[in-house]
Scaffold this active site. Structure first.
Site, mmCIF file in Angstrom:
data_model
loop_
_atom_site.group_PDB
_atom_site.id
_atom_site.type_symbol
_atom_site.label_atom_id
_atom_site.label_comp_id
_atom_site.label_asym_id
_atom_site.label_seq_id
_atom_site.Cartn_x
_atom_site.Cartn_y
_atom_site.Cartn_z
ATOM 1 N N CYS A 112 122.670 52.141 -60.809
ATOM 2 C CA CYS A 112 124.289 52.365 -60.677
ATOM 3 C C CYS A 112 124.727 51.055 -59.727
ATOM 4 O O CYS A 112 123.768 50.360 -58.886
ATOM 5 C CB CYS A 112 124.952 53.516 -59.935
ATOM 6 S SG CYS A 112 124.148 53.910 -58.402
ATOM 7 N N CYS A 115 122.844 50.774 -56.370
ATOM 8 C CA CYS A 115 121.620 50.007 -56.224
ATOM 9 C C CYS A 115 121.849 48.468 -56.039
ATOM 10 O O CYS A 115 121.002 47.975 -55.027
ATOM 11 C CB CYS A 115 120.731 50.198 -57.771
ATOM 12 S SG CYS A 115 120.598 51.846 -58.093
ATOM 13 N N ASP A 518 87.498 44.586 -99.786
ATOM 14 C CA ASP A 518 86.287 44.586 -99.619
ATOM 15 C C ASP A 518 85.572 45.782 -98.828
ATOM 16 O O ASP A 518 86.452 46.733 -98.872
ATOM 17 C CB ASP A 518 86.318 43.563 -98.630
ATOM 18 C CG ASP A 518 84.861 43.063 -98.026
ATOM 19 O OD1 ASP A 518 83.823 43.163 -98.827
ATOM 20 O OD2 ASP A 518 84.456 42.374 -97.127
ATOM 21 N N ASP A 703 87.849 40.823 -94.310
ATOM 22 C CA ASP A 703 87.619 40.711 -92.960
ATOM 23 C C ASP A 703 86.623 39.395 -92.597
ATOM 24 O O ASP A 703 86.722 38.798 -91.487
ATOM 25 C CB ASP A 703 87.498 41.697 -92.388
ATOM 26 C CG ASP A 703 85.947 42.354 -92.483
ATOM 27 O OD1 ASP A 703 85.420 42.124 -93.360
ATOM 28 O OD2 ASP A 703 85.411 42.725 -91.388
ATOM 29 N N ASP A 707 84.606 36.188 -97.177
ATOM 30 C CA ASP A 707 85.739 36.548 -97.755
ATOM 31 C C ASP A 707 86.640 35.349 -97.977
ATOM 32 O O ASP A 707 87.899 35.463 -98.671
ATOM 33 C CB ASP A 707 86.508 37.730 -97.301
ATOM 34 C CG ASP A 707 85.817 39.018 -97.345
ATOM 35 O OD1 ASP A 707 84.965 39.108 -98.505
ATOM 36 O OD2 ASP A 707 85.612 39.837 -96.294
#
Length: 828
Positions: A112, A115, A518, A703, A707
């Protein structure tokens, strides 16, 4: 009595939290002893009151967050921000001869106006601080100080002492430019809104009363006032339209800003001429309304793009600014995270961010990786596990050996891949852009024809009919049809842990017919463990494991990680070569050793595996020396993922380089009807081309390095979260989350995105072709044309925003973990 009442209160006077029974913490204010809930609140409250700022408690309208007592007392935490190299990034000179500098700080805990008052008064009381100003909207504070009189660490420590944690805020160049553009757009929208409202206020009496119902003096006054109010709308609010139109004409690529500029410019010029000469119609209300509605539509679209778009700036700021590096003697040294290098050891305390990618050398804790993976649940990381820079440590301190820091960190790579995806447009978006260009060209031709026709039919009605045709058929919705949907789709994928690295990936993924998976590292976790060693030929079991670990020392394959615990620094293999899909061979003590499939390791005398499961053979000069049994877990959501992909109408296939027995066993467990084992990379690629030759669109999920050729040959390549760097580079999409089910969600989101793009394009085309003839025959006034055009654009944006509420229909909302099935047992 007042003391007794205060201490008996159940709420902390500072933060409002519950006060434990018998808590010793308190503060006396206005002769009243107020209870406090913890040492942190006590330290903050005393700092406020002892600093003469007790009025804060009378001004505040909201309670602050409870402070952390550790951060309110250790000023040395902020010492890293005094580093000159780090300060160059966010501390700037004031630009005068005062020698002062300034910085903007992002502040946590502001609730607020009290602060803001407390922070400003506390900082302004420090010797050397010239000024401080809190921005309540964005929770930031701008501080100006003399670096010779006070250090930045003192400023940060003072803010921490009163309960507000602060970090330097310095947006990158792109973010700063976007913020400047946003501010300017808001100002243009406000000017257009005010101008439109006032011009309409002066236009409505003229429309209602008619020429005979209002005196000539008021008639002229209202027109001149409208002229004055429309001028800033045209020359300030509509300025981007004119700039873009000039750019389009120079590049000979007609965009939607060309008819927009013609409409606004003609309405303003014709109306101004009519006011000055007293002859002709006035269209100031239409010009102001058209500008406002168009700006409003673009503002909503821009907000939607920022909310749903990729989080490049957020990701770029994920790494913390500072780190705690451990010296060889174990001493802690705080330094900027940008100065970390590979091989450094850093201490990551609970609540701190991991400053770089690395491997845990000591400790065990839970990490929040939600910014990177989209998974909101913390994950446990132990000794030897890898951690990613930008994740947050939650429970216990960790000692991490840095592997990649700064621009080499995974976060930076994600930002680069995201930027690469947004650097180009998919085919459907390019088609929409070409359609918009051709539509603008035809619109101008049609407008010219309509204008000439009405010149002969009714010259008095010609100007506003021409204006209506230009406005109502402006292809704004057509231009927004695909970008808005793509942005929302990208954002939804990113939030679910799917990083798209190629612009066409979403469109291609929505059209796939077959998903090829895979085995190791994809359907299985890829975390191989060595469960049994059977020596042959008199070789010791421990010696066999050491020799195998030496051969696998430099491999990134999941199998290699199973042998890493058995590595010895005194045993090295030389001339190590990998045979894709077969195994490794190298030289040890002058002898040639092979580790892999039995037919590869001992081609002349291939033995039979001692049992079911996955076995590797170690051979010396072709002679069998040891068998190794390995196990791998099936991913918990693999079965649900396969079933969901089938429910989406996709064919699912398993294509593995593992033994046919292992691949077949896994296929039966997961109910995959089509499978093949023992396939080399060349055979995998050949299989994909067979499917493509049959007219299928194929997505490949893998992965490993083996591949890469297959990923490159597929229509859509998806790399798992643990994929090798080379596989990531070849992928069109990367799963940042370990959940295999994200593939299903990616397919659903891509289909939904393509569906929304088509809906938007159909709506845009139908609207324009319907509105054009209606406007051409004089049935649409300019003000209604402006509203119709803007409404069509907002319909497109609103339709795209439905992607933000996407819910998967194929996958369960919250899949429960399932017991891991027994590992496949096969015979090579």
């Amino acid at each position: 009595m007042s003391d007794a009442v205060a201490v008996g209160s159940a709420e902390c006077y500072h933060c409002g939290s519950r006060v434990p029974p018998g808590a010793p913490w308190s503060i006396t204010l206005d002769d009243t002893r107020q209870p406090l809930c913890c040492p942190g609140c006590e330290a903050v409250a005393h700092a406020i009151v002892d600093g003469g700022l007790a009025s804060y408690y009378r001004f505040r309208t909201e309670l602050p967050e409870p402070p952390d007592e550790r951060d309110t007392v250790r000023a040395e935490t902020w010492a890293v921000f005094d580093d000159p190299g780090l300060q160059r990034q966010f501390v700037h000179a004031e630009g005068d001869d005062s020698g002062r500098v300034h910085a903007t700080l992002a502040v946590d805990g502001i609730t607020c106006a009290a602060c803001a008052w407390l922070i400003e008064h506390r900082l302004n009381a420090l010797p050397g601080v010239a000024s401080s100003a809190v921005n309540l909207t964005h929770h930031r504070v701008r501080v100006s100080w003399d670096p010779e009189a006070v250090k930045l660490s003192r400023i940060l420590a003072e803010m921490a002492a009163i309960g507000y944690q602060a970090q330097p805020y310095e947006p990158d160049e792109a973010q700063a430019r976007l913020q400047h553009e946003e501010r300017m757009n808001v100002r243009r929208l406000i000017i257009a809104a005010v101008g439109m409202a006032q011009v309409m206020m002066f236009s409505i009496p003229i429309y209602v009363a008619g020429p005979e119902g209002i005196s000539e003096d008021f008639h002229a006054l209202f027109h001149w006032l409208s002229f004055a109010l429309t001028t800033p709308v045209v020359f300030f609010s509509a300025a981007p339209f004119f700039r873009n139109a000039v750019r389009d004409l120079r590049t000979r690529v007609l965009g939607m800003d060309v008819p927009v500029s013609l409409a606004i410019g003609f309405a303003y010029a014709a109306s101004g001429y009519a006011v000055i000469t007293g002859k002709g119609e006035v269209y100031f209300d239409s010009a102001a309304m058209f500008t406002f509605f168009l700006l409003f539509g673009r503002y909503v679209e821009a907000r939607a793009r920022r909310r749903s778009g990729h989080s490049g700036n957020a990701m770029a700021g994920a790494l913390p600014l500072s780190a705690i590096r451990l010296t060889d003697e174990g001493e802690e040294r705080i330094l900027p995270a940008s100065e970390l290098a590979s091989g450094d050891r850093v201490l990551v305390k609970p609540g701190h961010g991991v400053p770089a990618d690395g491997v845990i050398e000591d400790g065990e804790s839970s990490l929040d990786e939600s910014m990177l993976t989209g998974e909101y649940l913390p994950v446990t990381r132990r000794l030897g596990d890898t951690v990613t820079g930008g994740s947050q440590n939650i429970e216990s301190p960790l000692v991490v050996r840095v592997t990649h820091a700064g621009r080499d960190a995974r976060v930076a790579g994600i930002v680069d891949l995201t930027d690469r995806a947004f650097a180009s447009r998919p085919r459907l978006a390019q088609m929409a852009a070409r359609m918009a260009h051709l539509f603008v060209l035809r619109l101008l031709v049609v407008t010219a024809v309509v204008t000439i026709a009405w010149w002969f039919i009714d010259p008095a009605r010609m100007p506003w009919i021409m204006l209506s045709v230009l406005v109502v058929t402006c292809p704004c919705a057509l231009a927004l049809a695909t970008p808005t949907a793509l942005t929302a789709g990208h954002g939804q994928l990113r939030r679910r842990g799917v990083l798209v690295t190629r612009a066409d990936a979403i469109e291609a993924l929505s059209q796939i017919d077959r998903v090829i998976l895979d085995k190791t590292g994809t359907l299985t976790s890829g975390q191989m463990t060595l469960v049994e060693t059977r020596p042959l030929g008199g070789l010791d079991a421990a010696r066999a494991r050491t020799l195998a670990a030496a051969l696998e020392a430099r491999s990134e394959h999941p199998i290699a990680r199973a042998f890493h615990p058995y590595r010895l620094a005194t045993v090295h293999a030389t001339e190590v070569a990998s045979r894709t899909g077969q195994g490794l061979e190298g030289t040890l003590d002058g002898r040639r050793w092979r580790l892999g499939k039995a037919e590869f390791a001992a081609p002349d005398a291939t033995p039979r595996a001692p049992g079911g499961g996955q076995w590797l053979l170690l051979a010396e000069e072709g002679e069998p020396r040891a068998w190794f049994a390995l196990q791998d877990r099936i991913r918990e959501d693999a079965a649900d993922t396969v079933a969901a992909l089938k429910a989406l109408g996709l064919a699912v296939e398993l294509l593995s380089g593992d033994t046919p027995e292992a691949a077949g066993d896994l296929a039966r467990r997961l109910d995959i009807p089509t499978w093949r084992g023992g396939a080399s990379p060349e055979e995998k690629l050949e299989r994909i081309r067979e499917c493509q030759a049959a007219g299928e669109k194929v997505a490949m999920v893998g992965d490993g390095i083996n591949d890469v050729p297959v990923l490159a040959g597929a229509d859509v390549a998806i790399a798992m979260n643990g994929a090798t760097d080379l596989a990531r580079t070849s992928a069109d999409a990367i799963l940042l989350s370990p959940r295999l089910s994200r593939i299903v969600e990616a397919v659903e989101i891509s289909r939904a995105t393509r569906r929304v793009m088509r809906q938007n394009m159909i709506w845009s085309v139908c609207y324009n072709f319907t509105a054009m003839p209606i406007a051409a025959v004089g049935l649409v006034p300019p003000w209604l044309a402006a509203m119709g055009m803007s409404a069509s654009s907002l319909v497109v944006v609103g339709n795209a925003l439905r992607l933000n509420r996407f819910r998967s229909r194929a996958m369960p909302a919250a899949p429960l973990p399932t017991p891991s099935p027994e590992p496949s047992r096969v015979t090579p």
